[in-house]
Design an enzyme around this catalytic site. Structure first.
Site, PDB file in Angstrom:
ATOM      1  N   ALA A 175       0.752  -1.480   0.313  1.00 16.76           N
ATOM      2  CA  ALA A 175       0.505   0.130   0.286  1.00 16.76           C
ATOM      3  C   ALA A 175       1.085   1.254  -0.072  1.00 16.76           C
ATOM      4  CB  ALA A 175      -0.830   0.006   1.396  1.00 16.76           C
ATOM      5  N   MET A 176       0.405   2.685  -0.349  1.00 16.46           N
ATOM      6  CA  MET A 176       1.171   3.521  -0.188  1.00 16.46           C
ATOM      7  C   MET A 176      -0.116   4.828  -0.218  1.00 16.46           C
ATOM      8  SD  MET A 176       3.778   5.294  -1.623  1.00 16.46           S
ATOM      9  CE  MET A 176       3.725   7.149  -0.916  1.00 16.46           C
ATOM     10  N   ASN A 196      -0.095   7.755  -0.449  1.00 14.88           N
ATOM     11  CA  ASN A 196      -0.412   9.381  -0.992  1.00 14.88           C
ATOM     12  C   ASN A 196      -1.926   9.705   0.058  1.00 14.88           C
ATOM     13  OD1 ASN A 196       0.868   8.146  -3.699  1.00 14.88           O
ATOM     14  ND2 ASN A 196      -0.744   6.572  -3.387  1.00 14.88           N
ATOM     15  N   HIS A 224      -1.382   1.493   9.571  1.00 19.10           N
ATOM     16  CA  HIS A 224       0.028   2.429   8.752  1.00 19.10           C
ATOM     17  C   HIS A 224      -0.055   3.324   7.686  1.00 19.10           C
ATOM     18  CE1 HIS A 224       4.573   0.673   7.733  1.00 19.10           C
ATOM     19  NE2 HIS A 224       3.717   1.884   6.387  1.00 19.10           N
ATOM     20  N   GLU A 225      -0.705   2.913   6.919  1.00 19.73           N
ATOM     21  CA  GLU A 225      -0.690   4.147   5.861  1.00 19.73           C
ATOM     22  C   GLU A 225      -1.458   5.515   6.814  1.00 19.73           C
ATOM     23  OE1 GLU A 225       0.768   3.368   3.761  1.00 19.73           O
ATOM     24  OE2 GLU A 225       1.130   1.291   3.466  1.00 19.73           O
ATOM     25  N   HIS A 258       1.063   7.406   8.792  1.00 15.09           N
ATOM     26  CA  HIS A 258       1.185   8.365   7.996  1.00 15.09           C
ATOM     27  C   HIS A 258       0.863   9.148   7.460  1.00 15.09           C
ATOM     28  CE1 HIS A 258       4.939   6.029   6.826  1.00 15.09           C
ATOM     29  NE2 HIS A 258       4.403   4.792   6.118  1.00 15.09           N
ATOM     30  N   GLU A 273       8.998   4.737   7.703  1.00 15.96           N
ATOM     31  CA  GLU A 273       8.327   3.762   7.991  1.00 15.96           C
ATOM     32  C   GLU A 273       8.798   2.875   8.907  1.00 15.96           C
ATOM     33  OE1 GLU A 273       6.823   3.099   6.040  1.00 15.96           O
ATOM     34  OE2 GLU A 273       7.024   3.964   3.968  1.00 15.96           O
TER      35      GLU A 273
HETATM   36  N1  BES Z   1       5.624   4.507   1.650  1.00 15.50           N
HETATM   37  C1  BES Z   1       5.215   2.647   1.195  1.00 15.50           C
HETATM   38  C2  BES Z   1       4.593   2.042   0.664  1.00 15.50           C
HETATM   39  C3  BES Z   1       6.520   1.665  -0.689  1.00 15.50           C
HETATM   40  C4  BES Z   1       7.502   1.057  -0.222  1.00 15.50           C
HETATM   41  C5  BES Z   1       6.796   2.619  -1.772  1.00 15.50           C
HETATM   42  C6  BES Z   1       8.406   0.872  -0.996  1.00 15.50           C
HETATM   43  C7  BES Z   1       7.643   2.737  -2.137  1.00 15.50           C
HETATM   44  C8  BES Z   1       8.711   1.762  -2.465  1.00 15.50           C
HETATM   45  C9  BES Z   1       3.870   2.335   2.629  1.00 15.50           C
HETATM   46  O1  BES Z   1       4.170   3.084   3.868  1.00 15.50           O
HETATM   47  C10 BES Z   1       4.180   1.083   3.330  1.00 15.50           C
HETATM   48  O2  BES Z   1       5.251   1.270   4.110  1.00 15.50           O
HETATM   49  N2  BES Z   1       3.879   0.091   2.644  1.00 15.50           N
HETATM   50  C11 BES Z   1       4.333  -1.320   3.128  1.00 15.50           C
HETATM   51  C12 BES Z   1       2.572  -1.637   4.276  1.00 15.50           C
HETATM   52  C13 BES Z   1       3.338  -1.841   5.570  1.00 15.50           C
HETATM   53  C14 BES Z   1       1.946  -2.521   6.522  1.00 15.50           C
HETATM   54  C15 BES Z   1       4.803  -2.548   5.887  1.00 15.50           C
HETATM   55  C16 BES Z   1       3.638  -2.853   1.905  1.00 15.50           C
HETATM   56  O3  BES Z   1       3.505  -2.131   0.779  1.00 15.50           O
HETATM   57  O4  BES Z   1       4.384  -3.744   1.946  1.00 15.50           O
HETATM   58 ZN    ZN Z   2       4.672   3.173   5.357  1.00 17.53          ZN
END
Ligand code: BES
Ligand code: ZN
EC number: 3.4.11.-
Length: 960
Positions: free
Chosen positions: A346-347, A349, A381-382, A385, A404
């Site tokens: 997930a991201m 944004n 998590h998102e 952020h 993160e």
């Molecule tokens: N910002 C990240 C998504 C991301 C990861 C974008 C790598 C670009 C490169 C997002 O907040 C995130 O950490 N997502 C995790 C989920 C989380 C529950 C650990 C993911 O995508 O696994």
């Molecule tokens: Zn994250």
């Protein structure tokens, strides 16, 4: 803002357009586009269909020009962008490519005079404007002379659009930079990209974005660094639609009837947090305290109610974080969307969070409790952020770990709010602490914090998205919050957020605010927050704390999984940490103790008679604990006589510490194996899961050797009582256990029982699967599907595989497809596995987002291991170029296919692989190659030293 255009009411902080109906768009730009595409293969591409203002510059010889540096100069600061984008959702008739066109004006201020403009741009093709250049520069302030552009070109290595001017831009003045451009709407999961899916036999196309970390520049020219915050005025052009309450403006461009949707301006924000999507999706919504919450997904998914769980949980989680941060949600709306193709999970944004489908959509007919937990935690998590990361953004990527790590810690707090009965907060120990202990115990690990100047190239930035940033970050922040108390931690957090709102910070700013809270509260600490935390942030690894209960001596040492490995990285603290120790004696909690320096004496830790000492209560500390042999003996005795006296998280920890201390040759392997002896009485999930994770290493090392048989016999013996317990509890597998953890442990019971060959279990799996095949009616409970599918497919042949494959292709929910995709890797037939490997590189068979994880599933299978390795090394350069946009995948792929490596021959192959591909490179998997070499070396030694003992131990345990 274009006059006459309706401004969408729901405030497009980030934008979403639903695009219905026919998507026929034929564009005149395609010819120019294809010519430019060909040119762009050069390192530096002159632009515009052949006319160029500057001959190609070779960038092979390193130079010190500003455009050869990866970081932007600081002399231009963006204020806002006016951006219009038009994605074409049908391919161009001549080239077959999907494209988008765009126009952008960025207003920036000069903070230091300069005659050079550098703005990020990657894989975009520009229209030459009437001035003969790739951009037009005008002044915002009247009466200011605007320098002329002398030359303009694209510097593809460093990803800039470069404009050299014939005079200076004046300090304090503002200018407009206008560009017109085309880009490919490729299926590469980065920038402005294309996702596809089938609906009612019709192919549908979605135009969507993934900007983080450095792909906003692939969608439009921008100052693509997190500190270059600006306001974005976004307009999307799309096919006419009449849904949503948005009134769109019909326009005709190039004889095409389209619509423009003009979104309200964003808040001041970083480029990497932008998102805009054109799709034919549906949504459900509600409003909580004035915040409009919507969940978007494919129409059939919404119709089936798969967005309901996410919708129900988002409001409460959002409210929780408002309280936690003491700051109201900064936007009027919160959209979340499930995309068929999405690289990460997930991201975040800002205002439009994007997810892969499995991370957002829930269906009780198909989703397991584990799927449900993932949805709750990933939403948390998102959403975390939205403040930490989005409202306040770290200045540069070197501090990514704080962003993160923080979200990865508080995701458990948010999920707990959504599901208070789950005890989900405990699971950070398995999911993050244990996970990262495994990599942070290697000599090739790295500190949480990197220097700003060491992180420059996009690949270096991508490499930071690793287990250290996420899981070690989460673990040390949890430790910090624990020793400060949550009250003091949140106090500091709140003032930090309010000081830096809409701006940027560095990690020491958070320490400063936490220190202010500590001082205000009068909290007693052995040192400042800054000094304590530096020992965890600036040096890699973690300590093993040894407590000698005979003398009360407490000491620490850098824990290395392979004690012979050489640590070449110097540490500013000489591998010593300031360690908070919470502990108990024979079940009674004692007052906390701080260890500073190599060793100290705490008389309270002396134990007499049958007393035992247990340290690192609930594993809030980021360290392992070792004891004198007598205390280990008394702890083991405690486990086998009255294990409930020891908190459940620590039972999991004793097992994990013992196994890892044994791998590091600090205690004997026999002692580690002895911690599993009480498991026949254990019913709780966490200790079992911890044991299984550790025994997994034994499977990896021994499932090709004579240890395998006796090991299977022992584990079958241990798991049988658990299997029978669940059989009774579930009334012969007809009910679902109530507790979340119990549901998890039921899965453990079945998978280990089946794995160790318990016939009753294997028959169950086969019968259930056969029933499904015969009746076409799947009665297997979603919690059990992964393990049942896997065991049934492992035990059978091509018919079952083909059946599962067709179910995979026809699945209406991604969660079900994922369960089948992993189970398909369980077959024992080499030809099926090899064919499946081929499928992973065909996006029509396996989506690109799933390619690497599927290869890793195959490698997990003892039969698939060598097939997967051969496959990866034979195709490395192809995989690397095709899937290069990815973030996590390469390190997972390399670690995944080399996990079992434990022979000299395999080590040689690995080194050869590194050498052979030095030129192609490993991108975000660079570190993983070295980690794999280190791990293999350690495995070889471990087997040589332990195999016989382990074999004897398993034999002894099964003969008695
Ligand atoms: N910002 C990240 C998504 C991301 C990861 C974008 C790598 C670009 C490169 C997002 O907040 C995130 O950490 N997502 C995790 C989920 C989380 C529950 C650990 C993911 O995508 O696994
Ligand atoms: Zn994250």
């Amino acid at each position: 803002m274009g006059k006459g255009f309706y401004i969408s009411k729901p405030v497009g902080i980030v934008s979403i357009i639903l695009c219905a109906g026919a998507l026929a768009t034929i564009i005149a730009l395609s010819v120019v586009y294809s010519e430019e595409k060909a040119k762009n293969n050069n390192q530096v591409s002159p632009t515009d269909g052949g006319t160029t203002s500057k001959p190609p510059v070779t960038t092979l010889a390193p130079s010190n020009e500003p455009w050869d540096k990866y970081r932007l100069p600081k002399n231009l600061v963006p204020d806002h962008y006016n951006l219009t984008l038009w994605p074409r959702l049908t391919p161009d008739l001549t080239t077959g490519l999907y494209i988008f066109t765009g126009e952008s004006t960025v207003e920036f201020e000069t903070t230091e005079e300069t005659d050079l403009i550098l703005i990020h741009s990657s894989k975009l093709n520009y229209t030459i404007l009437e001035n003969g250049h790739l951009a037009r520069l005008t002044s915002v302030n009247s009466g200011v002379r605007v320098p002329l552009i002398k030359v303009s070109w694209l510097q593809s290595v460093t990803q800039y659009l470069v404009l050299q001017l014939d005079g200076k831009l004046m300090t304090g003045h503002r200018y407009h930079l206008y560009t017109k451009f085309t880009g490919e709407l490729a299926d590469d999961l980065g920038g402005f990209y294309r996702s596809e899916y089938m609906e009612d036999g019709v192919k549908k196309v979605v135009a969507t974005t993934q900007m983080q970390p450095t792909d906003a520049r692939k969608a439009f020219p921008c100052f693509d660094e997190p500190a270059m915050k600006a306001i974005f005025y976004i307009t999307l052009i799309h096919d006419p639609i009449e849904i949503m309450k948005i009134k769109n403006i019909p326009v005709t461009i190039d004889n095409q009837h389209v619509q423009k949707t003009v979104f309200e301006p964003t808040e001041k924000m970083s480029t990497y947090l932008l998102a805009f999507i054109v799709s034919d999706f549906d949504f459900i919504n509600n409003t909580i305290d004035g915040v409009w919450i919507r969940i978007f997904a494919r129409k059939p998914a919404i119709a089936a109610g798969q967005g309901e769980y996410a919708l129900n949980k988002t409001g409460p989680i959002l409210k929780f974080f408002e309280k936690y941060y003491n700051s109201s949600y900064p936007l009027p709306k919160s959209d979340q969307i499930a995309l068929p193709d999405f690289n990460a999970g997930a991201m975040e944004n800002w205002g439009l969070i994007t997810y892969r489908e499995t991370a957002l959509l829930y269906d009780k007919e198909f989703s397991s409790n584990s799927n449900k937990q993932r949805i709750a935690t990933i939403i948390a998590h998102e959403l975390a952020h939205m403040w930490f990361g989005n409202l306040v953004t770290l200045r540069w990527w070197n501090d990514l770990w704080l962003n993160e790590g923080f979200a990865s810690y508080v995701e458990y707090l948010g999920a707990h709010e959504a599901e208070p009965d789950w005890n989900v907060k405990d699971l950070i120990v398995l999911g993050d602490v244990h996970r990262v202990f495994a990599v942070d115990a290697l000599a090739s690990s790295h500190p949480l914090s990197s220097k700003e100047e060491d992180i420059q190239k996009p690949a270096q930035i991508s490499e930071l998205f690793d287990a250290i940033s996420y899981s070690k970050g989460a673990s040390v922040l949890r430790m910090l919050s624990d020793f400060l108390t949550e009250e003091v931690f949140t106090m500091g957090l709140r003032t930090y957020l309010s000081e830096f709102a809409f701006g940027n910070a560095v990690y020491t700013d958070l320490w400063k605010h936490l220190q202010m809270a500590v001082d205000a509260n009068g909290t007693e600490l052995p040192d400042t927050v800054h000094n304590i935390m530096n020992t965890w942030v600036l040096q890699m690894g973690f300590p093993v704390v040894t407590i000698d209960t005979k003398t009360g001596v407490v000491s620490q040492k850098h824990f290395l999984l392979d004690p012979d490995s050489e640590v070449t990285a110097p540490s500013p603290f000489n591998y010593e940490w300031i360690v908070p120790i919470k502990w108990m004696k024979t079940g009674a909690v004692q007052s906390p103790y701080w260890l500073r320096g190599k060793s100290a004496t705490n008389d309270a830790m002396k134990a007499l008679g049958t007393e035992w000492v247990l340290a690192n209560l609930n594993v809030v500390g980021y360290y392992r604990v070792n004891y004198d042999e007598e205390n280990w003996g008394r702890l083991l005795n405690g486990l086998s006589t009255n294990h409930q006296l020891i908190p459940v998280i620590n039972r999991a920890q004793l097992v994990d510490d013992a196994f890892n201390l044994a791998r590091a040759k600090i205690i004997s392997t026999v002692l580690a194996l002895n911690t599993t002896k009480y498991l026949d009485k254990e019913r709780e999930y966490m200790p079992w899961e911890s044991a299984l994770n550790n025994l997994d290493f034994f499977y990896l090392m021994f499932d090709r050797s004579e240890v395998y048989g006796p090991m299977q016999d022992y584990l079958r013996k241990q798991v049988t009582p658990l299997f029978n317990y669940y059989k009774t509890l579930t009334e012969n597998w007809s009910k679902v256990p109530d507790g979340h953890m119990d549901q998890y442990n039921q899965v453990n019971a079945i998978s280990l029982a089946c794995r160790t060959g318990l016939e009753e279990c294997q028959n169950l799996a086969k019968t259930w699967f056969k029933q499904w095949m015969d009746t076409n009616n799947n009665q297997i409970h979603p919690n059990l599907r992964s393990t049942v599918y896997c065991n049934a497919i492992a035990a059978s042949g091509a018919n079952e595989w083909e059946f599962a494959w067709s179910q995979f292709k026809n699945a209406t929910i991604a969660t079900e497809a994922d369960k089948l995709r992993s189970a398909l890797a369980c077959t024992k037939q080499p030809w099926l596995l090899n064919r499946y490997l081929e499928y992973t590189l065909d996006p029509k068979m396996i989506r690109k987002q799933d390619a690497t994880s599927t290869i890793v599933y195959i490698a997990n299978n003892v039969i698939g291991q060598s097939l997967a390795w051969d496959f990866v090394r034979a195709r490395w350069s192809y995989i690397f170029t095709q899937y290069g946009g990815g973030s996590f995948s390469f390190s997972n792929l390399i670690n995944g296919v080399t996990k079992r490596f434990s022979t000299e021959f395999e080590l040689q192959q690995l080194k050869q692989f590194k050498e052979d591909n030095a030129e192609v490179g490993f991108g975000s998997g660079t570190l993983a190659v070295d980690q794999s070499i280190e791990r293999t070396t350690a495995n070889i030694k471990w087997i040589a030293e332990n195999k016989q003992n382990v074999l004897n131990w398993f034999r002894d345990e099964t003969n008695t």
